[in-house]
Design a protein around this motif. Structure first.
Motif, short mmCIF file in Angstrom:
data_model
loop_
_atom_site.label_atom_id
_atom_site.label_comp_id
_atom_site.label_asym_id
_atom_site.label_seq_id
_atom_site.Cartn_x
_atom_site.Cartn_y
_atom_site.Cartn_z
N VAL A 1 0.84 -0.85 -0.04
CA VAL A 1 -0.33 0.45 -0.37
C VAL A 1 0.70 1.02 0.30
O VAL A 1 0.66 2.51 -0.51
CB VAL A 1 -0.80 -0.19 0.92
CG1 VAL A 1 -1.75 1.58 0.85
CG2 VAL A 1 -2.27 -1.03 1.34
N ILE B 1 1.15 4.39 -2.73
CA ILE B 1 0.64 5.77 -2.47
C ILE B 1 1.70 6.54 -3.17
O ILE B 1 1.48 7.15 -3.98
CB ILE B 1 0.65 5.98 -0.59
CG1 ILE B 1 -0.57 5.23 -0.38
CG2 ILE B 1 0.72 7.76 -0.02
CD1 ILE B 1 -0.24 5.47 0.98
N GLU C 1 3.11 5.60 -5.74
CA GLU C 1 3.35 5.53 -6.98
C GLU C 1 5.15 4.77 -7.56
O GLU C 1 5.76 5.04 -8.95
CB GLU C 1 3.15 7.22 -7.95
CG GLU C 1 2.14 7.45 -7.00
CD GLU C 1 1.81 8.88 -7.89
OE1 GLU C 1 2.91 9.08 -8.98
OE2 GLU C 1 1.16 9.37 -7.61
N GLN D 1 -4.03 6.11 0.98
CA GLN D 1 -3.79 6.13 -0.07
C GLN D 1 -5.79 6.18 -0.97
O GLN D 1 -5.63 6.62 -1.45
CB GLN D 1 -3.87 4.44 0.13
CG GLN D 1 -4.00 3.58 -1.50
CD GLN D 1 -3.92 2.01 -1.86
OE1 GLN D 1 -4.04 1.92 -1.00
NE2 GLN D 1 -3.76 1.94 -2.49
N LYS D 2 -6.59 6.03 0.03
CA LYS D 2 -7.96 5.75 -1.13
C LYS D 2 -8.18 7.48 -0.23
O LYS D 2 -8.95 8.15 -1.65
CB LYS D 2 -9.05 5.44 -0.12
CG LYS D 2 -9.12 3.64 0.38
CD LYS D 2 -9.00 3.33 -1.37
CE LYS D 2 -8.48 1.89 -1.28
NZ LYS D 2 -8.17 1.38 -2.36
N LYS E 1 -5.97 9.68 -1.85
CA LYS E 1 -5.39 10.38 -2.53
C LYS E 1 -5.72 9.76 -4.28
O LYS E 1 -5.63 10.47 -4.96
CB LYS E 1 -4.16 9.83 -2.57
CG LYS E 1 -3.10 10.11 -4.09
CD LYS E 1 -2.06 10.22 -2.88
CE LYS E 1 -0.64 9.90 -4.09
NZ LYS E 1 -0.58 9.49 -5.33
N GLU E 2 -6.51 8.62 -3.89
CA GLU E 2 -7.23 9.02 -4.55
C GLU E 2 -8.62 8.96 -5.01
O GLU E 2 -9.70 8.37 -6.00
CB GLU E 2 -7.55 6.78 -4.92
CG GLU E 2 -6.31 6.25 -5.24
CD GLU E 2 -5.76 4.38 -4.62
OE1 GLU E 2 -7.71 4.18 -4.50
OE2 GLU E 2 -5.26 3.82 -4.93
N SER F 1 -12.31 6.30 2.75
CA SER F 1 -11.57 7.01 3.48
C SER F 1 -11.81 7.30 4.95
O SER F 1 -11.23 6.95 6.12
CB SER F 1 -11.04 7.47 2.95
OG SER F 1 -9.44 8.73 3.55
#
Length: 422
Positions: free
Chosen positions: A134, A138, A140, A183-184, A186-187, A193
């Protein structure tokens, strides 16, 4: 309906784009099974059986009993403890929200205690893989699955991760939830999140600073929907467990406020004095203020416009958090994994190969070889002769790494590196 399921199954089996996913799932499953058997017959001897036994007993009391886990002491028969190899059963007051016990629930259905513990250990060891996976998602970065598995294995062997795995606490699960929250977010999945962040608050004490920093980052960068769903999910989780114990919120407040044994519910000097009786001075009460001022200064002078800048602030919080209990408990030390992965990823991008090799050798010696040597030579698990000095040195190393990479984080396009000539 059956024909449709057959078509879907055939599609998933034969579709080329799912081949790699199937291979990955099978490999993880094979490693997971191997870890279960390794834990059952080898690692289980080092694990804290007493703490895991109490956790399972509390789960059974919540879902099938009628007493409060905040007041009831676990008192099994001596013969029962001897049967599963437990000599001492630690009795600690339960101070977490009731829904924290839900993570132990699946393991309470396994009748054989040793197999349940082996499965718990394997689950936490596999979580090391997902923590790393994960985090790389994050920032990348993509690496081969074999390298990812090897890196996760090395991370699980570091002294602070191994200590938490063997003490059977929830720290790795909480760290994974915090990473998934980021992560969620950021997405651009604020609802998911926020739910994950609410679930991550099942232990607000050990990761208090990083959790507060994460909430403030959401507020500062206009992610109020994440914080809103965090509050909603926390309330819903709490209300859901009123079904099992209608007084659990009141009982939790009673044990936290009326039986305090940790800072800030007792003074910091009293807290440290209980851990290290030789250290007893009122000047210690200034230390948490120093930590707070440190974080406020970094918050004010660090831009928060780029996800690496947010990660840097979180990493600082994870580094400073264990200082508030002077490494008395290993739980907060799990955050060191966050800092180590973050700084290592930046070093790999910026540092020359010779320095990367040197850094890898130093970290392996400090995090794996020295604690392992201590464990086998002196029969003292996971710690050198002076644990306080050892943790202090490693914390300073993490801080040095953080402040070295800070310029790269503040200015992502900064390419000058004083080590380029090595």
């Amino acid at each position: 309906m059956l024909d449709e399921l057959k078509k879907i199954t055939k599609f998933l089996i034969h579709e080329p784009r799912y081949i790699e996913m199937r291979k990955k799932i099978l490999v993880i499953l094979a490693i997971f099974i191997a870890l279960i058997f390794t834990n059952r017959f080898l690692v289980i001897q080092l694990a804290d059986k007493g703490d895991f036994f109490i956790s399972l007993a509390r789960v059974k009391e919540v879902f099938w009993g009628n007493a409060s886990v905040y007041t009831k002491e676990i008192a099994p028969a001596a013969a029962e403890l001897a049967k599963i190899g437990i000599k001492n059963l630690p009795q600690r007051v339960f101070k977490l929200p009731l829904y924290a016990l839900v993570f132990y629930l699946p393991f309470s259905f396994i009748r054989d205690f040793n197999w349940a513990l082996a499965l718990w250990l394997a689950t936490n060891e596999i979580i090391c893989y997902f923590i790393l996976s994960v985090f790389l998602a994050i920032i990348e970065k993509k690496i081969k699955d074999s390298y990812l598995a090897a890196a996760a294995g090395l991370m699980a062997l570091t002294y602070f991760m191994t200590a938490n795995i063997l003490t059977t606490n929830l720290s790795l699960i909480q760290l994974l939830l915090i990473l998934l929250t980021f992560q969620k977010s950021k997405e651009n999945q604020p609802i998911f999140s926020g739910i994950l962040l609410g679930l991550a608050f099942f232990n607000p004490y050990e990761f208090f600073i990083p959790l507060v920093i994460l909430v403030l980052l959401n507020f500062f960068n206009g992610r109020n929907l994440v914080n809103g769903w965090m509050l909603i999910s926390t309330v819903l989780f709490g209300l859901a467990f009123i079904i099992f114990d209608s007084r659990w919120l009141l009982e939790l407040l009673k044990v936290v406020l009326l039986k305090p044994d940790f800072y800030p519910f007792i003074s910091f000097s009293q807290y440290i004095g209980d851990i290290y009786p030789g250290i007893n001075t009122r000047l210690l009460d200034l230390f948490p203020i120093f930590i707070l001022v440190w974080i406020v200064i970094e918050w004010l002078r660090t831009p928060k416009e780029y996800y690496l800048q947010e990660l840097w602030l979180l990493a600082l919080g994870f580094t400073l958090m264990p200082l508030l209990n002077m490494w008395d408990r290993p739980y907060a030390l799990t955050g060191y994994a966050f800092v180590l992965i973050f700084t290592t990823a930046l070093w790999i991008d910026r540092a020359p190969s010779k320095f990367r090799t040197f850094s890898f050798a130093v970290n392996t010696l400090l995090l794996i070889l020295l604690p392992a040597g201590q464990m086998f030579i002196r029969q003292k698990t996971l710690a050198p002769a002076d644990l306080l000095v050892y943790n202090l040195i490693f914390t300073l190393i993490l801080l040095l790494n953080l402040y070295w990479v800070r310029l790269w984080v503040i200015n992502p396009y900064y390419s000058v590196n004083k080590l380029d000539g090595i």
